[in-house]
Design a protein around this motif. Structure first.
Motif, PDB file in Angstrom:
ATOM      1  N   ARG A   9     -34.228  25.653  11.461  1.00  0.00           N
ATOM      2  CA  ARG A   9     -33.265  24.758  10.605  1.00  0.00           C
ATOM      3  C   ARG A   9     -34.311  23.965   9.491  1.00  0.00           C
ATOM      4  NH1 ARG A   9     -33.031  19.659  14.834  1.00  0.00           N
ATOM      5  NH2 ARG A   9     -34.867  19.806  15.950  1.00  0.00           N
ATOM      6  N   ASP A  10     -33.682  23.344   8.646  1.00  0.00           N
ATOM      7  CA  ASP A  10     -34.186  22.652   7.397  1.00  0.00           C
ATOM      8  C   ASP A  10     -34.265  21.114   7.542  1.00  0.00           C
ATOM      9  OD1 ASP A  10     -31.787  23.753   4.940  1.00  0.00           O
ATOM     10  OD2 ASP A  10     -31.672  22.474   6.790  1.00  0.00           O
ATOM     11  N   SER A  11     -33.596  20.624   8.497  1.00  0.00           N
ATOM     12  CA  SER A  11     -33.338  19.107   8.572  1.00  0.00           C
ATOM     13  C   SER A  11     -33.688  18.721   9.809  1.00  0.00           C
ATOM     14  CB  SER A  11     -32.031  18.849   7.909  1.00  0.00           C
ATOM     15  OG  SER A  11     -31.706  17.483   7.981  1.00  0.00           O
ATOM     16  N   GLN A  13     -34.823  14.825  12.434  1.00  0.00           N
ATOM     17  CA  GLN A  13     -34.842  13.494  12.523  1.00  0.00           C
ATOM     18  C   GLN A  13     -36.423  13.322  12.772  1.00  0.00           C
ATOM     19  OE1 GLN A  13     -31.994  11.368  13.093  1.00  0.00           O
ATOM     20  NE2 GLN A  13     -31.199  12.816  11.729  1.00  0.00           N
ATOM     21  N   THR A  91     -41.405  15.461   4.615  1.00  0.00           N
ATOM     22  CA  THR A  91     -40.517  16.012   3.854  1.00  0.00           C
ATOM     23  C   THR A  91     -41.183  16.950   2.632  1.00  0.00           C
ATOM     24  OG1 THR A  91     -38.781  14.581   4.393  1.00  0.00           O
ATOM     25  CG2 THR A  91     -38.471  15.626   2.205  1.00  0.00           C
ATOM     26  N   GLN A 119     -37.773  24.394   2.440  1.00  0.00           N
ATOM     27  CA  GLN A 119     -37.395  22.990   2.363  1.00  0.00           C
ATOM     28  C   GLN A 119     -37.391  22.479   3.686  1.00  0.00           C
ATOM     29  OE1 GLN A 119     -37.450  20.918  -0.326  1.00  0.00           O
ATOM     30  NE2 GLN A 119     -37.129  19.081   1.320  1.00  0.00           N
ATOM     31  N   VAL A 120     -38.267  21.388   4.034  1.00  0.00           N
ATOM     32  CA  VAL A 120     -38.253  20.713   5.464  1.00  0.00           C
ATOM     33  C   VAL A 120     -37.726  19.214   4.860  1.00  0.00           C
ATOM     34  CG1 VAL A 120     -39.604  19.741   7.249  1.00  0.00           C
ATOM     35  CG2 VAL A 120     -39.718  22.125   6.492  1.00  0.00           C
ATOM     36  N   THR A 121     -36.820  18.757   5.794  1.00  0.00           N
ATOM     37  CA  THR A 121     -36.401  17.300   5.437  1.00  0.00           C
ATOM     38  C   THR A 121     -36.433  16.573   6.580  1.00  0.00           C
ATOM     39  OG1 THR A 121     -35.020  18.232   3.682  1.00  0.00           O
ATOM     40  CG2 THR A 121     -34.403  16.013   4.497  1.00  0.00           C
ATOM     41  N   VAL A 122     -37.222  15.610   6.590  1.00  0.00           N
ATOM     42  CA  VAL A 122     -37.153  14.762   7.803  1.00  0.00           C
ATOM     43  C   VAL A 122     -36.464  13.237   7.565  1.00  0.00           C
ATOM     44  CG1 VAL A 122     -38.629  13.355   9.466  1.00  0.00           C
ATOM     45  CG2 VAL A 122     -39.547  15.616   8.378  1.00  0.00           C
ATOM     46  N   SER A 123     -35.477  13.107   8.108  1.00  0.00           N
ATOM     47  CA  SER A 123     -34.646  11.935   7.977  1.00  0.00           C
ATOM     48  C   SER A 123     -34.653  10.823   9.352  1.00  0.00           C
ATOM     49  CB  SER A 123     -33.329  12.231   7.686  1.00  0.00           C
ATOM     50  OG  SER A 123     -32.602  12.893   8.705  1.00  0.00           O
TER      51      SER A 123
END
Length: 124
Positions: A9-11, A13, A91, A119-123
């Motif tokens: 997955r690319d997103s 937490q 990110t 893309q790796v997005t950490v939110s």
């Protein structure tokens, strides 16, 4: 395409985990040292980790030590980057590259083949 980067997955937490795979095709995988790189927003590309062709030696950038683990399975022609305890500042776009030498080189310029970035997005 000699190298393909896959991510489940690319997103994610903050504090979650993610594993990236770098899959080789058309090359003798165990001849190559492999590196993981990332480009964070507004910054230049940086090396994250590198593993020798045998898998016996690994290197990590200081900010990921203790959180990221790089490994490889030469039988599957795949290198992995296990990323734990992810932070907002992780990110970015992650890519892998190979160099046909047993050991990791001193600079990114010495890597010969590059996979596409993911893309790796950490939110929060």
């Amino acid at each position: 395409q000699l190298l393909r980067v896959e991510s489940g997955r690319d997103s994610v937490q903050v504090e979650e985990s993610l594993r990236l795979s770098c899959i080789g095709s058309g090359l003798t995988f165990d001849d190559y040292a492999i590196g993981w790189f990332r480009q964070l927003p507004g910054k230049e590309r940086e090396g994250v980790s590198c593993i020798s062709s045998s898998g016996g030696t690994t290197y990590y950038e200081d900010s990921v030590k203790g959180r990221f683990t790089m490994s490889r399975d030469n039988g599957r022609a795949t290198a992995y980057l296990q990323m734990n305890s992810l932070k907002l500042e992780d990110t970015g776009t992650y890519s892998c590259a190979v160099r046909r030498r047993p050991y990791c080189p001193g600079s990114a310029a010495q890597f010969e083949y590059w996979g596409q970035g993911t893309q790796v997005t950490v939110s929060s």
